[in-house]
Design an enzyme around this catalytic site. Structure first.
Site, short mmCIF file in Angstrom:
data_model
loop_
_atom_site.label_atom_id
_atom_site.label_comp_id
_atom_site.label_asym_id
_atom_site.label_seq_id
_atom_site.Cartn_x
_atom_site.Cartn_y
_atom_site.Cartn_z
N SER A 145 0.83 -1.20 0.00
CA SER A 145 0.00 0.00 0.00
C SER A 145 0.87 1.25 0.00
O SER A 145 1.59 1.52 0.96
CB SER A 145 -0.92 0.02 1.22
OG SER A 145 -1.60 1.24 1.29
N MET A 200 -11.62 5.24 -2.95
CA MET A 200 -12.42 5.52 -1.76
C MET A 200 -12.97 6.94 -1.90
O MET A 200 -12.60 7.85 -1.18
CB MET A 200 -11.57 5.35 -0.50
CG MET A 200 -11.24 3.90 -0.20
SD MET A 200 -10.25 3.69 1.29
CE MET A 200 -8.62 3.81 0.58
N ASP A 213 -4.26 3.88 -2.90
CA ASP A 213 -5.49 4.33 -2.26
C ASP A 213 -5.81 5.77 -2.67
O ASP A 213 -5.03 6.68 -2.40
CB ASP A 213 -5.36 4.27 -0.73
CG ASP A 213 -5.42 2.84 -0.21
OD1 ASP A 213 -6.37 2.13 -0.57
OD2 ASP A 213 -4.52 2.46 0.55
N MET A 217 -8.31 8.80 -2.05
CA MET A 217 -9.27 9.29 -1.06
C MET A 217 -9.61 10.75 -1.36
O MET A 217 -8.73 11.54 -1.72
CB MET A 217 -8.69 9.18 0.35
CG MET A 217 -8.23 7.79 0.71
SD MET A 217 -7.55 7.75 2.39
CE MET A 217 -6.84 6.10 2.42
N HIS A 220 -7.54 1.70 -5.68
CA HIS A 220 -8.69 1.57 -4.79
C HIS A 220 -9.34 2.95 -4.60
O HIS A 220 -8.78 3.81 -3.93
CB HIS A 220 -8.19 1.01 -3.45
CG HIS A 220 -9.25 0.83 -2.42
ND1 HIS A 220 -8.95 0.58 -1.09
CD2 HIS A 220 -10.61 0.86 -2.48
CE1 HIS A 220 -10.06 0.47 -0.40
NE2 HIS A 220 -11.08 0.65 -1.22
N HIS A 226 -0.75 -1.17 -4.50
CA HIS A 226 -2.07 -0.75 -4.07
C HIS A 226 -2.05 0.76 -3.86
O HIS A 226 -1.32 1.28 -3.03
CB HIS A 226 -2.45 -1.45 -2.75
CG HIS A 226 -3.87 -1.27 -2.36
ND1 HIS A 226 -4.88 -2.03 -2.89
CD2 HIS A 226 -4.45 -0.40 -1.50
CE1 HIS A 226 -6.04 -1.66 -2.36
NE2 HIS A 226 -5.80 -0.65 -1.51
N MET A 229 -12.46 -4.91 3.57
CA MET A 229 -11.71 -4.00 4.44
C MET A 229 -11.71 -4.56 5.87
O MET A 229 -12.77 -4.86 6.42
CB MET A 229 -12.34 -2.61 4.43
CG MET A 229 -12.28 -1.88 3.10
SD MET A 229 -10.59 -1.54 2.53
CE MET A 229 -9.95 -0.53 3.88
N ASP A 235 -7.53 -5.75 2.97
CA ASP A 235 -6.76 -4.54 3.23
C ASP A 235 -7.05 -4.05 4.65
O ASP A 235 -8.20 -3.81 5.02
CB ASP A 235 -7.18 -3.48 2.20
CG ASP A 235 -6.41 -2.17 2.35
OD1 ASP A 235 -5.50 -2.10 3.19
OD2 ASP A 235 -6.72 -1.23 1.60
N GLY A 236 -5.97 -3.89 5.43
CA GLY A 236 -6.11 -3.32 6.76
C GLY A 236 -5.45 -4.14 7.85
O GLY A 236 -5.91 -5.24 8.16
#
Length: 221
Positions: A7, A67, A34, A36, A65, A32, A136, A174-175
């Site tokens: 990530s 979001m 992210d 946002m 991803h 990955h 998630m 993920d997480g």
């Protein structure tokens, strides 16, 4: 095959090119990324221009991803920027089916994600359209959070539904993924691991990825 997707949210933002080169040499399968918007989640990160600038630095698969609210409006921009897989959130899309269709129309693979509070059954009707489903195991928005162990039944349930439907798709998690939690999520049925803080906080990325693979491989047996 277990796939490792570092990530970039946990990478050194001042040295992204070097970080990407390092994880590629260390054996990562994809990156990955992210995205946002500060609305769907309380944080702001990368936009399509950043994805575009990074695309020329590596041939690794870009696991993007989204979001963000209203993802349909931005699919074209991220596809053009170089995304290979575009994952949207079930909770954010006004028309999930149309958005997935647009991703495929642009020649990209489509993923669908659910927040911890959303029952995984909500996305079962979309599984035949998907290349990947993302579970998630933290509340989306910030890295470094603790793994939510009560999400494991979601993974198991999703895996069984995929098997029952003879579908061919990835399950990404993920997480809070580290050597210990990786074994649990792989045992539950996942095959793509997003690792952020647990990987980028290590001095030796290659060793960190190899340890994730070794742990995951033993869990998959």
């Amino acid at each position: 095959m277990i796939k490792i997707s570092p990530s970039m949210l946990a990478a050194d933002f001042a040295n992204l090119e070097q970080e990407i080169t390092a994880v590629q040499l260390a054996g990562a399968d994809m990156l990955h990324i992210d995205v946002m918007d500060g609305h769907f989640v309380p944080n702001i990160t990368f936009g399509p221009d950043v994805v575009k600038s990074l695309r020329s630095k590596t041939d690794l698969l870009f696991d993007v991803h989204l979001m963000i609210k209203y993802p349909l409006q931005y699919i074209g921009a991220f596809a053009k920027a170089g995304a290979d897989i575009i994952t949207i959130h079930y909770e954010a899309a006004d028309d999930v089916r149309e958005t997935i269709g647009q991703i495929h129309a642009l020649g990209k693979k489509a993923g669908l994600s659910v927040k911890p509070g959303t029952p995984v059954e909500e996305i079962y009707g979309f599984l035949p359209m998907l290349d990947m489903a993302l579970i998630m195991t933290v509340e989306p928005g910030f890295g470094g959070q603790s793994f939510m162990r009560d999400m494991l039944p979601k993974i198991s349930s999703l895996k069984q539904k995929i098997l029952d439907g003879s579908l061919h798709m990835d399950i990404e998690v993920d997480g809070g993924i580290d050597r210990n939690t990786a074994k649990e999520v792989i045992g539950a049925g996942a095959n793509v691991l997003v690792s952020g803080s647990a990987l980028f906080k290590q001095k030796d990325y290659k060793k960190a990825i190899e340890e994730l693979r070794a742990t995951s491989a033993s869990a998959a047996l």
